[in-house]
Write an enzyme that holds these catalytic residues in place. Structure first.
Site, PDB file in Angstrom:
ATOM      1  N   GLY A  35       3.170   0.709   4.448  1.00  0.00           N
ATOM      2  CA  GLY A  35       4.219  -0.087   5.083  1.00  0.00           C
ATOM      3  C   GLY A  35       5.194   0.751   5.901  1.00  0.00           C
ATOM      4  O   GLY A  35       5.798   0.251   6.858  1.00  0.00           O
TER       5      GLY A  35
ATOM      6  N   ALA B 110       5.132   0.095   1.145  1.00  0.00           N
ATOM      7  CA  ALA B 110       5.700  -1.015   0.387  1.00  0.00           C
ATOM      8  C   ALA B 110       5.868  -0.546  -1.053  1.00  0.00           C
ATOM      9  O   ALA B 110       5.135   0.334  -1.523  1.00  0.00           O
ATOM     10  CB  ALA B 110       4.751  -2.208   0.450  1.00  0.00           C
TER      11      ALA B 110
ATOM     12  N   GLU C  72      -3.796   2.286   2.016  1.00  0.00           N
ATOM     13  CA  GLU C  72      -3.953   1.099   1.163  1.00  0.00           C
ATOM     14  C   GLU C  72      -5.308   1.039   0.459  1.00  0.00           C
ATOM     15  O   GLU C  72      -5.387   0.596  -0.693  1.00  0.00           O
ATOM     16  CB  GLU C  72      -3.742  -0.177   1.980  1.00  0.00           C
TER      17      GLU C  72
ATOM     18  N   GLU D 234       3.556   1.184   9.122  1.00  0.00           N
ATOM     19  CA  GLU D 234       3.618  -0.118   9.808  1.00  0.00           C
ATOM     20  C   GLU D 234       5.017  -0.374  10.366  1.00  0.00           C
ATOM     21  O   GLU D 234       5.170  -0.951  11.438  1.00  0.00           O
ATOM     22  CB  GLU D 234       3.197  -1.228   8.834  1.00  0.00           C
TER      23      GLU D 234
HETATM   24  C1  HXC Z   1       6.928   2.721  -5.090  1.00  0.00           C
HETATM   25  C2  HXC Z   1       6.965   4.985  -4.702  1.00  0.00           C
HETATM   26  C3  HXC Z   1       6.161   4.835  -3.560  1.00  0.00           C
HETATM   27  C4  HXC Z   1       5.749   3.493  -3.207  1.00  0.00           C
HETATM   28  C5  HXC Z   1       6.582   6.916  -3.805  1.00  0.00           C
HETATM   29  N1  HXC Z   1       7.203   6.302  -4.816  1.00  0.00           N
HETATM   30  N2  HXC Z   1       5.924   6.047  -3.026  1.00  0.00           N
HETATM   31  N3  HXC Z   1       7.349   3.947  -5.440  1.00  0.00           N
HETATM   32  N4  HXC Z   1       6.170   2.493  -4.005  1.00  0.00           N
HETATM   33  N5  HXC Z   1       5.019   3.226  -2.109  1.00  0.00           N
HETATM   34  C6  HXC Z   1       8.004   6.901  -5.889  1.00  0.00           C
HETATM   35  C7  HXC Z   1       7.139   7.599  -6.919  1.00  0.00           C
HETATM   36  O1  HXC Z   1       6.633   6.681  -7.851  1.00  0.00           O
HETATM   37  C8  HXC Z   1       8.164   8.540  -7.530  1.00  0.00           C
HETATM   38  O2  HXC Z   1       8.968   7.823  -8.422  1.00  0.00           O
HETATM   39  C9  HXC Z   1       9.028   8.925  -6.345  1.00  0.00           C
HETATM   40  O3  HXC Z   1       8.838   7.908  -5.359  1.00  0.00           O
HETATM   41  C10 HXC Z   1       8.620  10.264  -5.746  1.00  0.00           C
HETATM   42  O4  HXC Z   1       7.248  10.214  -5.452  1.00  0.00           O
HETATM   43  P1  HXC Z   1       6.197  11.330  -5.957  1.00  0.00           P
HETATM   44  O5  HXC Z   1       4.860  10.719  -5.938  1.00  0.00           O
HETATM   45  O6  HXC Z   1       6.660  11.947  -7.235  1.00  0.00           O
HETATM   46  O7  HXC Z   1       6.369  12.395  -4.776  1.00  0.00           O
HETATM   47  P2  HXC Z   1       5.282  13.427  -4.247  1.00  0.00           P
HETATM   48  O8  HXC Z   1       4.516  14.055  -5.391  1.00  0.00           O
HETATM   49  O9  HXC Z   1       6.019  14.320  -3.315  1.00  0.00           O
HETATM   50  O10 HXC Z   1       4.236  12.545  -3.432  1.00  0.00           O
HETATM   51  C11 HXC Z   1       4.627  11.879  -2.262  1.00  0.00           C
HETATM   52  C12 HXC Z   1       3.552  10.832  -1.857  1.00  0.00           C
HETATM   53  C13 HXC Z   1       3.290   9.879  -3.058  1.00  0.00           C
HETATM   54  C14 HXC Z   1       2.280  11.534  -1.431  1.00  0.00           C
HETATM   55  C15 HXC Z   1       4.122  10.079  -0.645  1.00  0.00           C
HETATM   56  O11 HXC Z   1       4.553   9.397  -3.554  1.00  0.00           O
HETATM   57  C16 HXC Z   1       2.451   8.696  -2.702  1.00  0.00           C
HETATM   58  O12 HXC Z   1       1.237   8.824  -2.548  1.00  0.00           O
HETATM   59  N6  HXC Z   1       3.082   7.533  -2.617  1.00  0.00           N
HETATM   60  C17 HXC Z   1       2.383   6.265  -2.392  1.00  0.00           C
HETATM   61  C18 HXC Z   1       1.961   6.152  -0.952  1.00  0.00           C
HETATM   62  C19 HXC Z   1       1.215   4.858  -0.700  1.00  0.00           C
HETATM   63  O13 HXC Z   1       0.150   4.623  -1.311  1.00  0.00           O
HETATM   64  N7  HXC Z   1       1.736   4.028   0.165  1.00  0.00           N
HETATM   65  C20 HXC Z   1       1.153   2.719   0.503  1.00  0.00           C
HETATM   66  C21 HXC Z   1       1.645   1.650  -0.417  1.00  0.00           C
HETATM   67  S1  HXC Z   1       0.822   0.156  -0.115  1.00  0.00           S
HETATM   68  P3  HXC Z   1       9.346   8.417  -9.893  1.00  0.00           P
HETATM   69  O14 HXC Z   1      10.137   7.310 -10.514  1.00  0.00           O
HETATM   70  O15 HXC Z   1       8.058   8.739 -10.562  1.00  0.00           O
HETATM   71  O16 HXC Z   1      10.158   9.648  -9.569  1.00  0.00           O
HETATM   72  C22 HXC Z   1       1.578  -0.487   1.221  1.00  0.00           C
HETATM   73  C23 HXC Z   1       1.124  -1.862   1.632  1.00  0.00           C
HETATM   74  C24 HXC Z   1       1.917  -2.420   2.768  1.00  0.00           C
HETATM   75  O17 HXC Z   1       2.426   0.098   1.817  1.00  0.00           O
HETATM   76  C25 HXC Z   1       1.565  -3.872   3.039  1.00  0.00           C
HETATM   77  C26 HXC Z   1       2.144  -4.826   2.060  1.00  0.00           C
HETATM   78  C27 HXC Z   1       1.895  -6.252   2.392  1.00  0.00           C
END
Ligand code: HXC
Length: 259
Positions: free
Chosen positions: A110, A65, A133, A113
């Site tokens: 997400g 998400a 998460e 999911e």
């Molecule tokens: C918003 C995101 C994002 C996310 C990545 N980006 N994941 N933006 N939401 N979930 C963005 C980064 O901010 C970055 O933007 C660009 O995408 C590239 O990501 P990087 O981190 O620079 O890439 P990398 O170093 O290759 O790392 C990849 C990664 C990392 C390991 C996947 O991006 C990461 O850990 N992302 C978050 C994963 C996560 O925690 N997902 C769960 C979210 S909670 P910029 O602008 O800086 O270039 C969830 C809840 C669901 O999903 C339920 C809701 C009700």
């Protein structure tokens, strides 16, 4: 509706839907959900094809998400945010046609999911899965706490969700989260091949089988058997009779989708 994130394509009786917001690793935002709901409505209304494949552009299927949207929510907003995702993924899961996720890279939070709401998961060898998460002080909110345990068992789901660790594609395959692995450059081809194979079987049979498996798993066992028996019987009107006759006459069934 004009899509900015979804890229729909159609190859004969198979649909291919690509999530295309690669600069944010296809993070699932409100625009994505509006577009997906619109697209699912279109599938339900027009029945344009018999199998759908979903994939992501770039190095992610979907990295979760959109955290930049979630950070501004209060508890009421978060409840609605979760509910909208849950309902949309239920709508996807409940489609009468089979849906195959072709997971090309990160499928986190997400994103994981989303692929769990699909019927079959194929992944490239470089895919990464996880429910991270807890690393953010959150829990999965698009049904991850429920679907992961149904797919891989309670012990595995507890391990992955409580630790927030990521797993690679081989581990996801080993624990049964994904059904097959492909070389990255062959993933879409392999997913479309499986989709075409399914799309040329007995169409009613395929839809009936999906419904029986999906509904039956949450039902009382005897009730599920009664449901199976009734739907088995219903196929003895046209498609099933033709399929069996074709076998006995050593020819291909003359179903419309099989020509
Ligand atoms: C918003 C995101 C994002 C996310 C990545 N980006 N994941 N933006 N939401 N979930 C963005 C980064 O901010 C970055 O933007 C660009 O995408 C590239 O990501 P990087 O981190 O620079 O890439 P990398 O170093 O290759 O790392 C990849 C990664 C990392 C390991 C996947 O991006 C990461 O850990 N992302 C978050 C994963 C996560 O925690 N997902 C769960 C979210 S909670 P910029 O602008 O800086 O270039 C969830 C809840 C669901 O999903 C339920 C809701 C009700």
């Amino acid at each position: 509706m004009n899509y900015t994130i979804l890229k729909p394509q159609q190859f004969g009786r198979v649909g291919l839907l690509t999530l295309s917001r690669p600069a944010s690793l296809n993070a699932l935002n409100s625009v994505f959900f509006s577009e997906l709901i619109d697209y699912l409505d279109y599938i339900l209304t027009d029945e344009p094809f018999d199998v759908l494949v979903i994939t992501g552009e770039g190095k992610a299927f979907a990295a979760g998400a959109d955290i930049s949207e979630m950070v501004g929510l209060d508890p009421n907003g978060a409840r609605r945010f979760s509910e909208r995702g849950q309902q949309t993924f239920l709508m996807l899961e409940d489609l009468p046609i089979p849906v195959i996720a072709a997971i090309n890279g990160y499928a986190l939070g997400g994103g994981c999911e989303l692929c769990m709401a699909c019927d079959i998961r194929l992944a490239s060898f470089n895919a990464i899965f996880g429910q991270p998460e807890v690393n953010l002080g959150l829990v999965p909110g698009y049904a991850g706490t429920q679907r992961l345990s149904r797919l891989i068992g309670l012990g595995g789901a507890l391990k992955w969700i409580l630790s927030g660790l990521n797993m690679d594609a081989r581990e996801a395959y080993r624990i049964g989260l994904v059904q097959d692995l492909s070389e990255p450059e062959k993933l879409i081809e392999d997913a479309l091949t499986l989709a075409r194979r399914i799309a040329t079987r007995g169409l009613k049979a395929v839809r009936t089988a999906k419904m029986l498996l999906r509904k039956g798993i949450d039902m009382n066992f005897q009730k599920a058997l009664d449901m199976e028996k009734e739907h088995f019987a219903e196929l003895f009107n046209d498609e099933g009779i033709e399929g069996m006759k074709a076998f006995l006459e050593k020819r291909k069934p003359s179903w419309e989708n099989n020509k």
